[in-house]
Scaffold this motif. Structure first.
Motif, PDB file in Angstrom:
ATOM      1  N   THR A  91       0.829  -1.203   0.000  1.00  0.00           N
ATOM      2  CA  THR A  91       0.000   0.000   0.000  1.00  0.00           C
ATOM      3  C   THR A  91       0.863   1.253   0.000  1.00  0.00           C
ATOM      4  O   THR A  91       0.600   2.207  -0.745  1.00  0.00           O
ATOM      5  N   LEU A  92       1.892   1.269   0.831  1.00  0.00           N
ATOM      6  CA  LEU A  92       2.788   2.422   0.901  1.00  0.00           C
ATOM      7  C   LEU A  92       3.437   2.693  -0.453  1.00  0.00           C
ATOM      8  O   LEU A  92       3.445   3.834  -0.944  1.00  0.00           O
ATOM      9  N   ARG A  93       3.970   1.647  -1.082  1.00  0.00           N
ATOM     10  CA  ARG A  93       4.634   1.822  -2.375  1.00  0.00           C
ATOM     11  C   ARG A  93       3.653   2.275  -3.452  1.00  0.00           C
ATOM     12  O   ARG A  93       3.965   3.153  -4.265  1.00  0.00           O
ATOM     13  N   LEU A  94       2.452   1.698  -3.446  1.00  0.00           N
ATOM     14  CA  LEU A  94       1.467   2.019  -4.475  1.00  0.00           C
ATOM     15  C   LEU A  94       0.960   3.451  -4.338  1.00  0.00           C
ATOM     16  O   LEU A  94       0.805   4.168  -5.334  1.00  0.00           O
ATOM     17  N   VAL A  95       0.691   3.882  -3.115  1.00  0.00           N
ATOM     18  CA  VAL A  95       0.199   5.239  -2.890  1.00  0.00           C
ATOM     19  C   VAL A  95       1.235   6.265  -3.334  1.00  0.00           C
ATOM     20  O   VAL A  95       0.915   7.249  -4.015  1.00  0.00           O
TER      21      VAL A  95
END
Length: 331
Positions: free
Chosen positions: A289-293
């Protein structure tokens, strides 16, 4: 031979499982959390929507001109975000009804009372147990830190399903009557059934990893609150506005600093708790989630809804801690 003076009555022995009147922390914490949640519910709805990519396209980045044409809005300064929060509250009020400003309040109240009760109970008694058994009965910042961390993990584990339901309700743009039920709790029951049907029991534990990451916020808040209480100790016992101002200032400042330091975990947690989109799960884990956001929206998106969050949590903390302290004094 002189009489031996009577031994003063002491608190519970180190072997006691819990200090005397430990339940006072449970009741006082629940009462404070309930009052704070009701007062600041509209800001909680706005914050959740700004954290989610399902609503960012609607509330952020577009403005409507007088001729009805949509244009890309210029990034405003920090002050504008607080104005923007008021505009979103107005839009929700107009487009979805006043009751929409309290979406998720049912599970919030169901969750915040046990959550705050568990947190204040575990922390209030935990710091005494840790101090008595590991620090010669003396409290310090390390004792407060350990107690706060334990309280955060216990609270997050016990109440995560409730917060998943609350988040899903706040991300539902339908009017309350359409969303399911004519009451706060009616909509909550419908949402519980929907999550069970579509995702199973595991759906209720989405965002738990981010909640554990968020334990740092509660830990920082408690440690700062204890330190600030010592700084304002001169106002305690004097009564009147000065004493309460010191308490409110300590609670609000501690929450503000803790929130600013740890806020990105709130956004990650909301994304992980979002409903399925076209039957698919977009966010599957904390690091994914962190990388995608960051890849799709940039680092700035990790602070989406921060203004609404601060407008909610600072008065919430002030109300909650004041009621907590007042309840402890009356019992």
């Amino acid at each position: 031979m002189a009489d031996t003076p009577p031994r003063p009555v002491e608190g519970p022995s180190k072997s006691s499982l819990l200090p005397a009147k430990s339940w006072h922390h449970f009741v006082a914490g629940g009462l404070g959390g309930m009052c704070g949640a009701i007062v600041t519910s509209p800001f909680d709805v706005v914050k959740t929507r700004l954290q989610s990519d399902l609503f960012r396209a609607k509330h952020v980045g577009l403005s409507i001109e007088g001729n009805g044409a949509a244009t890309v809005a210029v990034r405003r300064n920090l002050l504008w975000h607080f104005v923007e929060t008021a505009h979103i509250i107005r839009d929700i009020y107009r487009e979805e009804s006043p009751r929409a400003l309290f979406k998720g309040l049912g599970p919030t109240l169901v969750g915040v009372v046990p959550a705050r009760s568990i947190n204040f109970f575990t922390y209030g008694n935990g710091k005494q147990i840790i101090a008595n058994n590991f620090n010669h009965g003396q409290e310090n910042s390390w004792v407060h830190l350990a107690a706060a961390a334990i309280a955060g993990v216990a609270t997050g584990t016990a109440t995560n399903p409730i917060w998943v339901v609350k988040t899903r309700l706040q991300l539902d743009a339908h009017k309350p009557e359409i969303a399911g039920g004519n009451s706060f709790f009616g909509g909550s029951v419908a949402m519980v059934k929907k999550i069970l049907r579509e995702e199973g029991v595991r759906g209720f534990y989405k965002g738990l990893s981010a909640s554990y990451l968020g334990v740092t916020e509660g830990t920082i808040q408690w440690v700062l609150y204890e330190r600030l209480k010592k700084l304002t100790a001169g106002t305690q016992g004097k009564g009147g506005a000065l004493e309460w101002f010191g308490m409110i200032g300590s609670a609000g400042t501690a929450k503000c600093v803790a929130s600013l330091i740890t806020y990105p975990h709130e956004v990650l947690r909301t994304r992980l708790r979002q409903p399925l989109v076209d039957g698919k799960v977009k966010y599957t884990g904390l690091w994914q989630t962190l990388r995608l956001v960051i890849a799709e929206e940039g680092v700035g998106s990790l602070y989406g809804g921060l203004s609404a969050h601060l407008m909610r949590v600072i008065p919430n903390a002030a109300v909650m801690f004041c009621i907590y302290e007042a309840a402890l004094r009356m019992t």
